[in-house]
Structures are given as structure tokens and as C-alpha cells.
Design a protein around this motif. Sequence first.
Motif, PDB file in Angstrom:
ATOM      1  N   LYS A 207      54.262 -53.595 -38.554  1.00 45.57           N
ATOM      2  CA  LYS A 207      53.165 -54.496 -38.890  1.00 45.57           C
ATOM      3  C   LYS A 207      52.288 -54.824 -37.689  1.00 45.57           C
ATOM      4  CE  LYS A 207      55.287 -56.530 -42.944  1.00 45.57           C
ATOM      5  NZ  LYS A 207      55.562 -57.738 -43.689  1.00 45.57           N
ATOM      6  N   SER A 208      52.573 -54.231 -36.560  1.00 43.28           N
ATOM      7  CA  SER A 208      51.691 -54.381 -35.409  1.00 43.28           C
ATOM      8  C   SER A 208      51.867 -53.139 -34.540  1.00 43.28           C
ATOM      9  CB  SER A 208      52.005 -55.644 -34.612  1.00 43.28           C
ATOM     10  OG  SER A 208      53.315 -55.584 -34.094  1.00 43.28           O
ATOM     11  N   GLN A 209      50.875 -52.854 -33.757  1.00 49.86           N
ATOM     12  CA  GLN A 209      50.907 -51.696 -32.884  1.00 49.86           C
ATOM     13  C   GLN A 209      50.496 -52.146 -31.489  1.00 49.86           C
ATOM     14  OE1 GLN A 209      51.854 -48.685 -33.960  1.00 49.86           O
ATOM     15  NE2 GLN A 209      51.973 -49.192 -36.128  1.00 49.86           N
TER      16      GLN A 209
ATOM     17  N   ASP B  39      53.531 -56.942 -50.539  1.00 52.62           N
ATOM     18  CA  ASP B  39      52.764 -57.398 -49.376  1.00 52.62           C
ATOM     19  C   ASP B  39      51.553 -56.505 -49.144  1.00 52.62           C
ATOM     20  OD1 ASP B  39      54.643 -59.417 -48.868  1.00 52.62           O
ATOM     21  OD2 ASP B  39      55.874 -58.066 -47.653  1.00 52.62           O
ATOM     22  N   TRP B  40      50.433 -57.164 -48.810  1.00 51.15           N
ATOM     23  CA  TRP B  40      49.229 -56.447 -48.431  1.00 51.15           C
ATOM     24  C   TRP B  40      49.065 -56.520 -46.926  1.00 51.15           C
ATOM     25  CZ3 TRP B  40      46.232 -53.334 -51.299  1.00 51.15           C
ATOM     26  CH2 TRP B  40      46.314 -53.432 -52.699  1.00 51.15           C
ATOM     27  N   LEU B  41      48.733 -55.370 -46.323  1.00 48.84           N
ATOM     28  CA  LEU B  41      48.465 -55.277 -44.895  1.00 48.84           C
ATOM     29  C   LEU B  41      47.034 -54.783 -44.701  1.00 48.84           C
ATOM     30  CD1 LEU B  41      51.739 -53.416 -43.850  1.00 48.84           C
ATOM     31  CD2 LEU B  41      51.370 -55.888 -43.955  1.00 48.84           C
ATOM     32  N   GLN B  42      46.490 -55.052 -43.525  1.00 47.57           N
ATOM     33  CA  GLN B  42      45.136 -54.615 -43.215  1.00 47.57           C
ATOM     34  C   GLN B  42      45.110 -54.046 -41.811  1.00 47.57           C
ATOM     35  OE1 GLN B  42      42.143 -57.718 -42.991  1.00 47.57           O
ATOM     36  NE2 GLN B  42      40.511 -56.302 -43.576  1.00 47.57           N
ATOM     37  N   TYR B  43      44.522 -52.850 -41.689  1.00 52.08           N
ATOM     38  CA  TYR B  43      44.352 -52.264 -40.360  1.00 52.08           C
ATOM     39  C   TYR B  43      43.106 -52.840 -39.723  1.00 52.08           C
ATOM     40  CZ  TYR B  43      43.673 -49.013 -36.553  1.00 52.08           C
ATOM     41  OH  TYR B  43      43.498 -48.484 -35.296  1.00 52.08           O
ATOM     42  N   ARG B  44      43.269 -53.377 -38.507  1.00 49.82           N
ATOM     43  CA  ARG B  44      42.183 -53.991 -37.770  1.00 49.82           C
ATOM     44  C   ARG B  44      42.121 -53.367 -36.383  1.00 49.82           C
ATOM     45  NH1 ARG B  44      44.411 -59.947 -38.756  1.00 49.82           N
ATOM     46  NH2 ARG B  44      45.032 -59.499 -36.627  1.00 49.82           N
ATOM     47  N   LEU B  45      41.167 -53.797 -35.594  1.00 51.91           N
ATOM     48  CA  LEU B  45      41.057 -53.272 -34.240  1.00 51.91           C
ATOM     49  C   LEU B  45      42.286 -53.610 -33.404  1.00 51.91           C
ATOM     50  CD1 LEU B  45      37.300 -54.028 -33.515  1.00 51.91           C
ATOM     51  CD2 LEU B  45      38.337 -51.802 -33.961  1.00 51.91           C
ATOM     52  N   ASP B  46      43.031 -54.654 -33.784  1.00 49.69           N
ATOM     53  CA  ASP B  46      44.265 -54.977 -33.074  1.00 49.69           C
ATOM     54  C   ASP B  46      45.488 -54.447 -33.812  1.00 49.69           C
ATOM     55  OD1 ASP B  46      44.041 -56.748 -35.164  1.00 49.69           O
ATOM     56  OD2 ASP B  46      44.574 -58.536 -34.012  1.00 49.69           O
ATOM     57  N   GLY B  47      45.306 -53.418 -34.633  1.00 47.96           N
ATOM     58  CA  GLY B  47      46.432 -52.763 -35.283  1.00 47.96           C
ATOM     59  C   GLY B  47      46.667 -53.242 -36.701  1.00 47.96           C
ATOM     60  N   LEU B  48      47.775 -52.812 -37.277  1.00 44.26           N
ATOM     61  CA  LEU B  48      48.121 -53.163 -38.641  1.00 44.26           C
ATOM     62  C   LEU B  48      48.716 -54.564 -38.679  1.00 44.26           C
ATOM     63  CD1 LEU B  48      48.085 -51.802 -41.461  1.00 44.26           C
ATOM     64  CD2 LEU B  48      50.488 -51.228 -41.079  1.00 44.26           C
ATOM     65  N   GLN B  49      48.110 -55.441 -39.497  1.00 45.11           N
ATOM     66  CA  GLN B  49      48.505 -56.841 -39.540  1.00 45.11           C
ATOM     67  C   GLN B  49      48.615 -57.304 -40.994  1.00 45.11           C
ATOM     68  OE1 GLN B  49      49.272 -58.329 -36.790  1.00 45.11           O
ATOM     69  NE2 GLN B  49      48.319 -56.977 -35.280  1.00 45.11           N
ATOM     70  N   PRO B  50      49.380 -58.363 -41.252  1.00 41.99           N
ATOM     71  CA  PRO B  50      49.397 -58.919 -42.612  1.00 41.99           C
ATOM     72  C   PRO B  50      47.996 -59.359 -43.030  1.00 41.99           C
ATOM     73  CG  PRO B  50      51.183 -59.842 -41.280  1.00 41.99           C
ATOM     74  CD  PRO B  50      50.310 -59.075 -40.339  1.00 41.99           C
ATOM     75  N   LEU B  51      47.657 -59.128 -44.267  1.00 42.06           N
ATOM     76  CA  LEU B  51      46.356 -59.531 -44.782  1.00 42.06           C
ATOM     77  C   LEU B  51      46.278 -61.051 -44.827  1.00 42.06           C
ATOM     78  CD1 LEU B  51      43.737 -58.290 -46.121  1.00 42.06           C
ATOM     79  CD2 LEU B  51      44.819 -58.866 -48.303  1.00 42.06           C
TER      80      LEU B  51
END
Length: 472
Positions: free
Chosen positions: A3-5, A312-324
Motif C-alpha cells: 500500500k506504499s512504495q 478496499d479501494w486504493l489510489q496510485y498517486r505521485l507518492d505511490g499506492l495509497q488507501p483511497l
Amino acid sequence: MPKSQVASRNRPALSSSLPDREPLASPLLTDTPIAGQRLKDRLIDDYRRVRQLSIRLCEPLETEDLVVQPAAFVSPPKWHLAHTSWFFVNFLLHPQGVSCPWPNEHYPRLFNSYYKSQGAHWQQGQRGDLSRPTVAQILAFRKQVDEALINWLQSCPEDLPNALEQILRLGLAHEQQHQELLLMDIKYILWSNPELPAYRQPVSRPAPTEPNPQPLPTSDHWRCPAGLFTFGATPAAKNRHGEFCFDNETPQHQQWLPAFSIARRLTSNREYLAFIADGGYQRPELWLSEGWDWLQQNHLQQPLYWLQEGDDWLQYRLDGLQPLEDNAPVSHLSFYEAYAFARWTGKRLPSEYEWEVFARHSEITTNRAFLEAQFSSPAAEADPATPGSACSDVHGSLWQWTASPYSPYPGYRAAADAFGEYNGKFMINQMVLRGGCLATPSDHYRLTYRNFYQPHQRWPFTGLRLAEDLPG
């Protein structure tokens, strides 16, 4: 799937092409002269700051990140670095007789984007096919261009002709547009990798607030009586960032608007999740016919950069994959999706004129929702990858789809020279977006800015704001 990178390490070698990096705390293009500073010196400062920011945006990347092209609509970052340099050579240095030779005979073709009047150009979807010029060669080209242009400016007379100043400022505004495209493309490039690497480290974030399941109260909408309003800009009009504006923002003109109301905040992830749960992606009556065909052809069930793991929904953002985050604004929607959601709510998208009237009453306050937030301290309140949970940003944060087709303002005339190709020839089959986004440099933005994309495109940082008619 984690859930984070961890963000890629910086590559300080990229900055070697531009020594003496300056802090980004001050505006990149000053809207008021510094006392005693000559016009030439201001232009040189402006040029250095804008060019340095392009390099800085690429520093978190590895060399391999700079050369790939996972989709035809995405350009390799190294191409952006070269194309923005081509612009200054082609439209300013060479026409003024300044010596700045192309590294080889292929550069004009490889790094011309779409200017038919300037000769042949490489096809956009094939920009990632070429390993040469290398990243190092392109950085050397940028350094050569920067030295030539700054030396030329220093040798110019104090009364630099206005026409040359305007070309230089157009070149800077053009590079700032490509800085936004850089982040759009970088995000899609990293997303296309199954490892989902992060562009940057996560920033500290406040604890998420409890979602409010109740409908928006009336006070969350701004109401406007019917009236005649003035829109647009004129090239000579002084705006908050100086005299520059794009030709598609002109001329000033009047439009009659019936009474309307518009949401004070952007639509949230929570609200969009309700649309998904209600079968929004399976209900053809909500979609434009063309949008429904696009949906079926691409087998889509959620916005770009969303993933579902169980419940669970996740969202990829500039800071990696995070919980929505429920209360964050929904982002990366196509016009088709924004239109279908608005239909589902019983409301509609605002016209660009309605948006502009509303936005005049919303102050442009800080750089928090613009590109400068990418370089904030780790304790920054805002997360540029997902705008703040208040969902109230009008300026910055996310470009907002409007119901207006991208067409000329009454009285618009495209320039007869090569710059007539800059905006005018794209006035078909596109929709207008307003408001700027988290990847827009704050000094590049202004209230009259008209962005435009095709209705199916959703890799820009886009969101939506609802509107509705009021009784006359």
C-alpha cells in the motif's frame, strides 16, 4: 500488493546542466518589477528559474524513467526537455541570427511537436522508439541553448523590442505547460510499471476525517442571478502575472448568463464511490452515446489510477499506492465520466462562463494547490498528489471539466504566423477545463486560462464541480 512504495532516489547529475540553482520560494515570473532591476535582468532571472524547474522535476527519476513511452499520448520526459529547448532555438535564437547550432541535422525534426509551418516532425506515438539522442546529449543541448540565450539577452539593448519580449515570455509559458505535462507523463509512466514505484516520498498527512453521508446543504452552493458579464482577456491588459496571456483567452467579450448555482467544492471520492456502487458504469442512460461506446471498448469500471483489493479501494498517486481517501476530490476523470456522474446526481457540469463568474469570487491565496507544493517540506499540510480533504479548491488542485466545447471567443483571430498554430487549430472535438491543477506553476495560472482536452482523456489532473439551473 503493498500500500506504499519507496520513492526513487534523486539523480543530482541532472542539475549539472544548470549551475547555481536558485530557491523556488519567489514567483517564477514576477508580476511586479524589483526596484532598480532592468528588464533584461528580470527576463534572465525568469528564464533561469523556469528552465531550472524542468530539470528539478526530473531529478527523482532514473535515466530509464526518462526514455520510455508506455502510451501514444505520453511523451518520454527527455523529449519534453529537448522540445522546450527546440522552441527557443527555432522561434527566438535562429531568427535573431544567434549562433546556436543544432547538435545534428535531425534535431529540428525530432523535437518539433506539431508545427507544420516549421517543417516535418516525428510522430508523437513514436517518440519513445528512439534511444538517441541520449539523456546526457539532451542535457548538453539544454545547456548550450541556455548559454546562448542568456548571452544574447545580456548583449541586447536595454529597450528590448516588445515583440521579442513577448516571444520569450511565450517560450517560458510554453515550458511551464510542459512542466505540467511532465508530471502527467511521469505519473503514467511509473503507474505502467507493475512495481508501481513512487515519484516522491509520502508527506505527513492529517488523520482522515469521518465521511459525511448527508447530502450537501444549500450553503455549499454559490448562487448567481441572471446577468450580463464580461469574460476573457486582452493582450495588453495587466493581469496578476504581468501582461502575458494566450491568444485563446482573447478578446474580451460579454455573455448573458441565466441564473445558476455551482458547488463550492469539488466532487469527492466518497460521492463518486456512491455512483460506482449504484451501477454508474453499467447504466447507458447516464452516458453520452460516444462516451458509452468508449466505456465499452475500454472495459472501464472506475477512474484512472484506482485499484480495488477486496472491499478496499486504493489510489496510485505521485507518492505511490495509497488507501483511497473518501473526502479527497475525485481525480483523473474523463469528460465522459464527469458528464455521467453529473447526470446521475440530477445536476450538470458548469459552462466555462459560469465557472469564471464563480471563480472571481474565490480568492487565489497561496501556492499550496499548485506545482510549488511538490517542493514543500515533508510536514507540508497539503499533499500535492491528492489535493486536501476540504474539497474546496477552485484555483489549483485539479483542472475542472466544463460543459463548454473548446471554440473561439467571439471576434477571435488566430495569428497569421507560426504562433497561429499554438491554440487556434485545436478548436475542435475538445472540451474546456478551468482552474489549474497541482502540476500547474502558480505564476503560470490566471483566472482566464482556458485549458482543453479531448473528452476521453483522463491522464491530466482533472476533477469536476457540479452546477444547476435556478428559476429565472
